[in-house]
Design a protein around this motif. Structure first.
Motif, PDB file in Angstrom:
ATOM      1  N   GLU A 117       0.704  -1.284   0.101  1.00 15.38           N
ATOM      2  CA  GLU A 117      -0.170  -0.064   0.340  1.00 15.38           C
ATOM      3  C   GLU A 117       0.817   1.338  -0.233  1.00 15.38           C
ATOM      4  N   ILE A 118       0.240   2.248  -0.497  1.00 14.56           N
ATOM      5  CA  ILE A 118       1.094   3.745  -0.951  1.00 14.56           C
ATOM      6  C   ILE A 118       0.358   5.095  -0.076  1.00 14.56           C
TER       7      ILE A 118
ATOM      8  N   LEU B  99      -2.207   4.548  -7.514  1.00 16.71           N
ATOM      9  CA  LEU B  99      -1.009   5.211  -9.372  1.00 16.71           C
ATOM     10  C   LEU B  99      -2.981   5.932  -9.933  1.00 16.71           C
ATOM     11  N   GLU B 100      -4.335   5.238  -9.556  1.00 19.22           N
ATOM     12  CA  GLU B 100      -5.008   5.383 -10.542  1.00 19.22           C
ATOM     13  C   GLU B 100      -5.496   6.980  -9.737  1.00 19.22           C
TER      14      GLU B 100
ATOM     15  N   TRP C 196      -4.553  14.707  -4.313  1.00 24.39           N
ATOM     16  CA  TRP C 196      -3.995  13.576  -4.005  1.00 24.39           C
ATOM     17  C   TRP C 196      -2.277  13.791  -4.242  1.00 24.39           C
ATOM     18  N   SER C 197      -2.014  13.512  -3.517  1.00 24.88           N
ATOM     19  CA  SER C 197      -0.060  13.922  -3.902  1.00 24.88           C
ATOM     20  C   SER C 197       0.458  13.038  -3.073  1.00 24.88           C
TER      21      SER C 197
ATOM     22  N   PHE D   8      -3.895   5.165   2.913  1.00 21.22           N
ATOM     23  CA  PHE D   8      -2.811   3.981   2.698  1.00 21.22           C
ATOM     24  C   PHE D   8      -4.021   3.620   1.624  1.00 21.22           C
ATOM     25  N   ARG D   9      -2.933   2.973  -0.061  1.00 23.48           N
ATOM     26  CA  ARG D   9      -4.306   2.665  -0.532  1.00 23.48           C
ATOM     27  C   ARG D   9      -3.600   1.974  -1.840  1.00 23.48           C
TER      28      ARG D   9
END
Length: 299
Positions: free
Chosen positions: A29-30, A122-123, A41-42, A115-116
Motif C-alpha cells: 500500500e502507498i 496510481l489511479e 491527492w499527492s 494508504f491505498r
C-alpha cells in the motif's frame, strides 16, 4: 524610461517520499495525502527550511504531513517542473511506514492521509508525475538496507600539521560538516558506526554516534596507515562484505581506501568523494541495488 527587470529567482527546492507499507497478506500500500488548498491527492513533500538538507527535509515533511517517522530508502527520480513560472525541484526517496504511528489530525495543510493498494494509488494520484514516481518505486525492492561509505570531513592540511598524520584533526569547516552530518545520517537510522582509527575520521562520526548513543567501532584496516602496512590490505573490503548481510551502518574512511570499499560491495566508485561526502549503498539480500551520493551540505 527603461524598466528595471528583477533577476530570475532560483528554483524552489523541496523533498518528500513514497511511503509504503505491507499488509498482513503481503500486499503493498502507498501513502497518499489530500491537500484541501488544491483539492488534490499527492505524495507527502514540502519545501526545505533555510539551510536544511533534502534528506532531513524529506523525513520531516513525511512526519508533518502523515505522522509517520521514517527511515529513507532508495533514492527515486528527482522531479522538475514549474509552479507559477518558477522552477521547482523535488527530491524523493522510498520510505517504509512507521507501524507505531497513530492517525494524524486533519488541518489546513493535509485533511486526509490514506494508504491505498498500489494500483489504486496510481489511479487516485492527481498528478502523473507522482504516479511515475510510484512506478519507479515499484521497479525494484522497496525494502532495502543502507550502508553509508563516508569520506571524513575536511581536515587540516598535511603541510600544516606538525604531528603524525593519523592524529591530524578536522579543520573548522570540517567540524561544521561533522555537526551537519548528525541530522543527515539520522535520516538513514544506522545502527552501527565504523571508522578508521585516524583522528579525522573518528571526529567526523563521533558527534553522530554520541547523539544517538551508538558504539563507535574503530578499525585500523580502514585507515591509510592500515592500507600501507598490511599484512592483508584487503581487510577493509572484508568489513564491507560483512556489512552487506547486516543492518544499517555507516563506515568512515579515507580517499585511498574508499575504492577498495566500493569494489568489495560490487559497485562502481564513480567520481572521488570529496571531504564530507558519502555514498549510500542500498542493498537487498546481499546485493547493492542503488547508490545515492550525498554531502553534508544543503542542495
Amino acid at each position: 524610461m527603461a524598466r528595471l527587470v528583477s533577476p530570475r529567482r532560483g528554483p524552489v527546492i523541496a523533498a518528500g517520499a513514497v511511503v509504503w507499507r505491507a499488509t498482513s497478506r503481503g500486499d503493498l500500500e502507498i501513502c497518499l495525502v489530500h491537500r484541501p488548498r488544491y483539492d488534490d491527492w499527492s505524495l507527502p513533500k514540502g519545501k526545505l527550511d533555510r539551510g536544511e538538507h533534502p534528506m532531513v527535509a524529506a523525513v520531516r515533511e513525511v512526519w508533518e504531513e502523515t505522522g509517520h517517522q521514517v527511515r529513507l530508502g532508495r533514492k527515486l527520480p528527482t522531479q522538475r517542473y514549474e509552479v507559477a513560472g518558477r522552477p521547482k525541484v523535488v527530491h524523493y526517496w522510498l520510505a517504509e511506514a512507521d507501524d507505531t504511528a497513530g492517525p494524524r489530525e486533519p488541518d489546513d495543510e493535509v485533511d486526509a492521509v490514506a494508504f491505498r493498494p498500489a494500483e489504486d494509488a496510481l489511479e487516485r494520484l492527481t498528478y502523473e508525475r507522482d504516479a511515475e514516481l510510484v512506478r519507479a518505486a515499484l521497479d525494484g525492492p522497496v525494502r532495502t538496507t543502507p550502508l553509508v561509505l563516508l569520506r571524513h570531513a575536511a581536515a587540516l592540511s598535511r603541510e600544516s600539521w606538525p604531528g603524525p598524520d593519523i592524529e591530524r584533526r578536522l579543520s573548522t569547516p570540517g567540524i561544521r560538516q561533522a555537526e551537519a552530518l548528525i541530522a543527515v545520517l539520522a535520516a538513514l537510522s544506522p545502527r552501527r558506526v565504523l571508522s578508521s582509527d585516524s583522528v579525522r575520521c573518528v571526529d567526523t562520526v563521533r558527534p553522530f554516534a554520541e547523539r544517538f548513543r551508538l558504539m563507535l567501532e574503530l578499525d585500523p584496516s580502514l585507515s591509510e596507515e592500515g592500507l600501507r602496512a598490511g599484512p592483508n590490505p584487503h581487510r577493509a573490503g572484508d568489513v564491507v562484505r560483512s556489512l552487506l548481510s547486516d543492518g544499517p551502518a555507516v563506515v568512515c574512511s579515507h580517499r585511498p581506501v574508499l575504492p577498495l570499499l566500493f569494489e568489495a560491495a560490487g559497485t562502481d566508485p564513480g567520481p572521488t568523494l570529496e571531504p564530507g561526502e558519502f555514498a549510500v549503498l542500498h542493498h537487498h539480500e546481499g546485493r547493492v541495488v542503488s547508490v545515492d551520493r550525498q554531502s553534508a551540505g544543503v542542495a
